[in-house]
Design an enzyme around this catalytic site. Sequence first.
Site, PDB file in Angstrom:
ATOM      1  N   GLU A 193     -35.449  57.221  74.407  1.00 28.18           N
ATOM      2  CA  GLU A 193     -34.710  58.375  73.949  1.00 28.18           C
ATOM      3  C   GLU A 193     -33.841  58.315  72.499  1.00 28.18           C
ATOM      4  O   GLU A 193     -34.024  57.166  71.897  1.00 28.18           O
ATOM      5  CB  GLU A 193     -33.598  58.918  74.931  1.00 28.18           C
ATOM      6  CG  GLU A 193     -33.996  59.184  76.364  1.00 28.18           C
ATOM      7  CD  GLU A 193     -33.015  59.502  77.372  1.00 28.18           C
ATOM      8  OE1 GLU A 193     -33.606  60.040  78.487  1.00 28.18           O
ATOM      9  OE2 GLU A 193     -31.866  59.047  77.438  1.00 28.18           O
ATOM     10  N   HIS A 233     -24.627  68.049  73.766  1.00 24.32           N
ATOM     11  CA  HIS A 233     -26.142  67.822  74.165  1.00 24.32           C
ATOM     12  C   HIS A 233     -26.772  68.750  72.957  1.00 24.32           C
ATOM     13  O   HIS A 233     -26.593  70.048  72.990  1.00 24.32           O
ATOM     14  CB  HIS A 233     -26.367  67.980  75.408  1.00 24.32           C
ATOM     15  CG  HIS A 233     -27.759  67.571  75.722  1.00 24.32           C
ATOM     16  ND1 HIS A 233     -28.987  68.169  75.207  1.00 24.32           N
ATOM     17  CD2 HIS A 233     -28.295  66.410  76.351  1.00 24.32           C
ATOM     18  CE1 HIS A 233     -29.957  67.364  75.520  1.00 24.32           C
ATOM     19  NE2 HIS A 233     -29.617  66.373  76.237  1.00 24.32           N
ATOM     20  N   ARG A 269     -27.624  61.840  69.171  1.00 24.43           N
ATOM     21  CA  ARG A 269     -27.279  63.257  69.418  1.00 24.43           C
ATOM     22  C   ARG A 269     -26.197  64.093  68.518  1.00 24.43           C
ATOM     23  O   ARG A 269     -26.378  65.143  68.357  1.00 24.43           O
ATOM     24  CB  ARG A 269     -26.741  63.418  71.209  1.00 24.43           C
ATOM     25  CG  ARG A 269     -27.484  63.003  71.999  1.00 24.43           C
ATOM     26  CD  ARG A 269     -26.845  62.938  73.444  1.00 24.43           C
ATOM     27  NE  ARG A 269     -27.867  62.806  74.397  1.00 24.43           N
ATOM     28  CZ  ARG A 269     -27.679  62.579  75.649  1.00 24.43           C
ATOM     29  NH1 ARG A 269     -26.409  62.553  76.011  1.00 24.43           N
ATOM     30  NH2 ARG A 269     -28.679  62.409  76.489  1.00 24.43           N
ATOM     31  N   HIS A 279     -21.281  68.484  76.540  1.00 21.05           N
ATOM     32  CA  HIS A 279     -22.127  67.374  77.521  1.00 21.05           C
ATOM     33  C   HIS A 279     -21.546  66.222  78.241  1.00 21.05           C
ATOM     34  O   HIS A 279     -21.700  65.988  79.367  1.00 21.05           O
ATOM     35  CB  HIS A 279     -23.436  67.137  76.802  1.00 21.05           C
ATOM     36  CG  HIS A 279     -24.453  66.384  77.723  1.00 21.05           C
ATOM     37  ND1 HIS A 279     -25.017  66.776  78.849  1.00 21.05           N
ATOM     38  CD2 HIS A 279     -25.038  64.970  77.318  1.00 21.05           C
ATOM     39  CE1 HIS A 279     -25.613  66.014  79.325  1.00 21.05           C
ATOM     40  NE2 HIS A 279     -25.784  65.028  78.679  1.00 21.05           N
ATOM     41  N   ARG A 315     -21.795  58.775  72.826  1.00 28.17           N
ATOM     42  CA  ARG A 315     -22.617  57.874  73.862  1.00 28.17           C
ATOM     43  C   ARG A 315     -24.079  57.938  73.363  1.00 28.17           C
ATOM     44  O   ARG A 315     -24.570  58.860  73.080  1.00 28.17           O
ATOM     45  CB  ARG A 315     -22.223  58.688  74.936  1.00 28.17           C
ATOM     46  CG  ARG A 315     -22.981  58.103  76.186  1.00 28.17           C
ATOM     47  CD  ARG A 315     -22.751  58.760  77.367  1.00 28.17           C
ATOM     48  NE  ARG A 315     -23.399  59.996  77.320  1.00 28.17           N
ATOM     49  CZ  ARG A 315     -24.493  60.481  77.904  1.00 28.17           C
ATOM     50  NH1 ARG A 315     -25.210  59.547  78.202  1.00 28.17           N
ATOM     51  NH2 ARG A 315     -24.937  61.837  77.910  1.00 28.17           N
TER      52      ARG A 315
END
Length: 528
Positions: A114, A238, A285, A346, A381
């Site tokens: 990811e 997100h 992100r 998110h 994060r």
Amino acid sequence: MAEAHSSDILVIGSGAAGLTAALNLAERFKVTVLAKGALNEGSTAWAQGGIAAVLEPGDTFESHIEDTMIAGAGLNDRATVEMVVENAPAAIARLAKLGVPFNTEGNTLHLTREGGHSHRRIVHVDDATGWAVQEALLKAARAHPNITLVPDLVVIDLATSRHEIRYSGAGEVWGVYAFNRATGRVALFTARATVLATGGAGRTYLFSTAPRGATGDGIAMAWRAGCRISNMEMMQFHPTCLYNLDVKNFLITEAVRGEGGHLKIPGSGYRFMPDFDPRAELAPRDIVARAIDHEIKRLGLDYVHLDISQMGAEFVKHHFPTIHARLLDLDIDMTKEPIPVVPAQHYTCGGVVIDRDGRTDLPNLYAAGEVSQSGLHGANRLASNSLLECFVFGEAAARHIAANWSDFAPPPAIRPWDESRVADSDEEVVIKQNWTEIRRFMWNYVGIVRTTKRLERAAHRIKVLRDEIGDYYGHFRVTPDLIELRNLLESADLIVRSALHRKESRGLHYTLDYPETLDVAVDTILVP
């Protein structure tokens, strides 16, 4: 008279953090777990992507630590990051032992990659990892004779020394007052130790991938009781939430980009992420969300496209069966056409300040998971570190409570909930109106890109609403909606105050007035 219940340890929240703590404590103690709604309604069950852990040959703890620090823009606490990363493989092993059916490839776990990760290190159960983890933890908790699971209890406030029949200013936490949806009455739950595992504050925003109950309850309660709150300006958006006016909050997992999905401009099909970052779709992100926000505003779009159709139908269906099936119900075939997506709130990277044992500032009170600010996430994060944090800190809190049990005194006599001076509300529309207003101005003024003027406008609205909601709360009996509204406003205030305090752009906090990043990363800490 309010109902009164007592146990050794009280856990608020039935997701990954709460159930991990409960299962680790139940071998020695009687544990009561309170859930706001159904036992599986929290954020854990919604987690699609997976859990990050160093399991691939050639990957190292140091690499996972560095990836986490880079994504967190240096605001992370390195010792905390090291603790979590180094405990990850053991956490995965324990989950597998509980029966979580992780995807495998031959005799090894299948790992995906990811954004922000330098290796393939995400263990997963198809694209519904959180649901599988939630089910396994709940099954184990239900089977344990020392765990009592209580759904449909909306916690109002922590019961502290101030609520003792013999008043004390010691600041100790003795449990909670909670509204029982089944009886319509307020119950008192006392315990020697209380663990907050209530999740984040995503529903402060108009568009969020968080479940309905993510109204910042634990953060607001801890703040009112006297805990410090940190880094609340670090709200993660997100990049890819499904854009569909009939379906709210359906997340398209990060792994779609990790497995080859491209972000494109509708109409032209132009792939724009390489213009913003050399890592393209695999950038962290915050970078991807800002790029999408930039293109939507620049071109006047409602959404951008996420396209993985070039990977082939069998590949897509095998890797993303849940998303594929859900989109087919909406007449979108992701094996042949792009998915319309927009950013949405998110994850709450800030929260209640805790140490590496999960301890808060108040005696007898612990916290774990999204409600907390442990130092793991910093200013952003890293994907799939969130469930991991729940397991490591749920266990850390349990370990510290068990090791120091002789220090925990039995709860003193606590005053029952007093509603002798309030009436039933006849103005529910006020709650709905205020709820909608908060979520809308937070989205418009305190979103992905911020300015001081917008933040000040939000602060002004919060000041006006605080008087309105405070007056309402003081005159009417509590309801679940009123409890959530009060916490929603408190969370919004903490976010705005933190954002105004940070005079730089770092990670998730991007302001046009201070676009540079300062040389030294410093936590934003609010003191009650």
